[in-house]
Design a protein around this motif. Sequence first.
Motif, PDB file in Angstrom:
ATOM      1  N   VAL A  47      -0.675  17.537 -11.983  1.00 56.18           N
ATOM      2  CA  VAL A  47      -1.261  16.352 -11.369  1.00 56.18           C
ATOM      3  C   VAL A  47      -1.797  15.230 -12.255  1.00 56.18           C
ATOM      4  O   VAL A  47      -1.784  13.648 -12.181  1.00 56.18           O
ATOM      5  N   SER A  48      -1.316  15.374 -13.562  1.00 52.39           N
ATOM      6  CA  SER A  48      -1.800  14.806 -14.447  1.00 52.39           C
ATOM      7  C   SER A  48      -1.067  13.456 -14.569  1.00 52.39           C
ATOM      8  O   SER A  48      -1.224  12.290 -14.792  1.00 52.39           O
ATOM      9  N   GLY A  49       0.153  14.066 -14.630  1.00 50.78           N
ATOM     10  CA  GLY A  49       1.490  12.582 -14.490  1.00 50.78           C
ATOM     11  C   GLY A  49       1.238  11.883 -13.580  1.00 50.78           C
ATOM     12  O   GLY A  49       1.864  11.242 -13.851  1.00 50.78           O
ATOM     13  N   VAL A  50       0.924  12.250 -12.315  1.00 49.92           N
ATOM     14  CA  VAL A  50       0.738  11.937 -11.030  1.00 49.92           C
ATOM     15  C   VAL A  50      -0.112  11.003 -11.354  1.00 49.92           C
ATOM     16  O   VAL A  50      -0.192   9.858 -10.558  1.00 49.92           O
ATOM     17  N   GLU A  51      -1.020  11.188 -11.768  1.00 55.24           N
ATOM     18  CA  GLU A  51      -2.001   9.938 -12.155  1.00 55.24           C
ATOM     19  C   GLU A  51      -2.236   9.030 -12.725  1.00 55.24           C
ATOM     20  O   GLU A  51      -2.562   8.084 -12.412  1.00 55.24           O
ATOM     21  N   LYS A  52      -1.348   9.306 -13.421  1.00 53.81           N
ATOM     22  CA  LYS A  52      -1.020   8.442 -14.682  1.00 53.81           C
ATOM     23  C   LYS A  52       0.295   7.347 -13.845  1.00 53.81           C
ATOM     24  O   LYS A  52       0.171   6.203 -14.159  1.00 53.81           O
ATOM     25  N   ALA A  53       0.888   8.110 -13.655  1.00 56.58           N
ATOM     26  CA  ALA A  53       1.813   6.865 -12.459  1.00 56.58           C
ATOM     27  C   ALA A  53       0.594   6.007 -11.297  1.00 56.58           C
ATOM     28  O   ALA A  53       0.970   4.737 -11.429  1.00 56.58           O
ATOM     29  N   VAL A  54      -0.055   6.715 -11.172  1.00 53.02           N
ATOM     30  CA  VAL A  54      -0.788   5.702  -9.578  1.00 53.02           C
ATOM     31  C   VAL A  54      -1.944   4.832 -10.264  1.00 53.02           C
ATOM     32  O   VAL A  54      -2.281   3.496 -10.069  1.00 53.02           O
TER      33      VAL A  54
ATOM     34  N   SER B 259      -3.059   4.884  -3.233  1.00 56.80           N
ATOM     35  CA  SER B 259      -4.071   6.236  -2.575  1.00 56.80           C
ATOM     36  C   SER B 259      -3.532   7.527  -3.281  1.00 56.80           C
ATOM     37  O   SER B 259      -2.541   8.228  -2.846  1.00 56.80           O
ATOM     38  N   LEU B 260      -4.432   7.992  -3.612  1.00 59.86           N
ATOM     39  CA  LEU B 260      -4.107   9.768  -4.249  1.00 59.86           C
ATOM     40  C   LEU B 260      -5.008  10.871  -3.887  1.00 59.86           C
ATOM     41  O   LEU B 260      -5.875  10.557  -3.622  1.00 59.86           O
ATOM     42  N   GLN B 261      -4.339  11.939  -3.312  1.00 62.24           N
ATOM     43  CA  GLN B 261      -5.345  13.088  -2.497  1.00 62.24           C
ATOM     44  C   GLN B 261      -4.605  14.316  -3.484  1.00 62.24           C
ATOM     45  O   GLN B 261      -3.449  14.254  -3.246  1.00 62.24           O
ATOM     46  N   ILE B 262      -5.407  15.029  -3.921  1.00 67.08           N
ATOM     47  CA  ILE B 262      -4.830  16.493  -4.442  1.00 67.08           C
ATOM     48  C   ILE B 262      -4.971  17.116  -3.980  1.00 67.08           C
ATOM     49  O   ILE B 262      -6.666  18.007  -3.101  1.00 67.08           O
ATOM     50  N   ILE B 263      -4.442  18.199  -3.061  1.00 63.32           N
ATOM     51  CA  ILE B 263      -4.412  19.239  -2.338  1.00 63.32           C
ATOM     52  C   ILE B 263      -3.791  20.661  -2.873  1.00 63.32           C
ATOM     53  O   ILE B 263      -3.277  20.685  -3.299  1.00 63.32           O
ATOM     54  N   GLU B 264      -4.951  21.220  -3.204  1.00 61.54           N
ATOM     55  CA  GLU B 264      -5.097  23.379  -3.282  1.00 61.54           C
ATOM     56  C   GLU B 264      -4.545  24.151  -2.385  1.00 61.54           C
ATOM     57  O   GLU B 264      -5.420  24.579  -1.323  1.00 61.54           O
TER      58      GLU B 264
ATOM     59  N   GLU C 187       0.611  -0.889   0.254  1.00 67.06           N
ATOM     60  CA  GLU C 187       0.066   0.190  -0.226  1.00 67.06           C
ATOM     61  C   GLU C 187       1.122   0.881   0.009  1.00 67.06           C
ATOM     62  O   GLU C 187       2.330   1.172   0.352  1.00 67.06           O
ATOM     63  N   ALA C 188       0.120   2.437  -1.066  1.00 67.54           N
ATOM     64  CA  ALA C 188       0.917   3.807  -0.495  1.00 67.54           C
ATOM     65  C   ALA C 188       0.032   4.679  -0.426  1.00 67.54           C
ATOM     66  O   ALA C 188      -1.457   4.314  -1.284  1.00 67.54           O
TER      67      ALA C 188
ATOM     68  N   THR D 108       7.465   9.513 -10.155  1.00 68.84           N
ATOM     69  CA  THR D 108       6.315   9.110  -9.077  1.00 68.84           C
ATOM     70  C   THR D 108       6.536   7.328  -9.462  1.00 68.84           C
ATOM     71  O   THR D 108       6.749   7.057  -8.416  1.00 68.84           O
ATOM     72  N   SER D 109       6.768   7.121 -10.348  1.00 71.15           N
ATOM     73  CA  SER D 109       6.505   5.993 -11.064  1.00 71.15           C
ATOM     74  C   SER D 109       7.977   5.233 -10.037  1.00 71.15           C
ATOM     75  O   SER D 109       7.944   4.195  -9.094  1.00 71.15           O
TER      76      SER D 109
END
Length: 364
Positions: free
Chosen positions: A71-78, A89-94, A50-51, A303-304
């Motif tokens: 954000v797009s790059g991290v989402e692709k890696a996840v 799990s991934l959270q985007i915090i503005e 888990e991460a 990220t990967s």
Amino acid sequence: MIRNAHSFRVTKEIYMTHQGNRSHIALAAAVLAAAALLSSCAPKQKNADEASIAVFVPGVVSGSPVYEMLVSGVEKAVEKAAAGGRKVSLQIIEAGTKQSEWGTRLTSLAAEKKYSLIISSNPSLPEIIAPVSEQFPDQRFLILDAWYEGNPKMATVRYNQREQAYLSGYMAALASSSSMQYANPQKKIGLIAGQEYPAMNGIILPAFLEGAKAVDPGFDVDFRVVGNWYDAARGAELARAMKDSGVDVIMPISGGANQGVISAARELGFYVAWFDDNGYAKAPGYVVSSSVMEQERLAEEQTSAWLEGKLVFGTASTVGMKEGYISFVLDDPLYEEHVPAELRDKQRALVSRLESGELVLGSE
């Protein structure tokens, strides 16, 4: 502003004992104190497969190319990791555009001890994160578009923005010295920054001027600062003043204030050199230059690398044209339509020299 229903609030639990035998109370208090100490020092444990990742956006995502790509790059890696059976799990915090609040918000985020890795992108963040990393030594940070060596809790990767700004300055000077509709005889181009910071003052601004002087040594740069990363009205005001002073090409690096520069270009008639992503469609006929950093690709790769256990903390590295992370958009139809072929040929020749290594521009 928090995306995905995340909250910055830190909940503090207070334990109380009831009246009873004093020795029992003392023993219970000692046990509770020891447990609290261990809890505060140790990160929350997760299963090995888990991460948990938080992307900390020092601004807002929408309308900010650098953060959209992050954000797009991290989402692709996840998504790639999830497809391989990894639970992530991934959270985007503005965090908003007030830089004075970023340190407090990062501290609150680290204090939650929910995230194995906090990812962000901004040249000013490593200095803000350094004391946070001392306070929370188990927290790890990955910061793009930044440089910081020697912190074992942080990995940073910066772009060779000297190359990027040099490309932009060269194209800006080509357009300014041409017979294009909005060009004037003055050898004067402009740069509008959201704020002053080391990379801007020490790398981007000098390289922008360096690129312009490679076209004609007589060129100068009019440099002005918005004071924040969101005030479009102020961006437009500065652009108008520049236009009045003889500037005919402006490069805005000012976040949301860039929109004010675009509006002023359409209103008054001057050219725009866009920075960080393909901007030709933002104002066809006015945007004559787009120097690009491959933020989405770098975010996905880094990220990967962390998810695979290959990211080395305490390191700082630089990527540029040679590695394929800095480029100039030469094949956009709007660029081909509105920029004369003679200018495009000169810009293409410069790109080739940088890519081949014939012309070497260091990152400092």
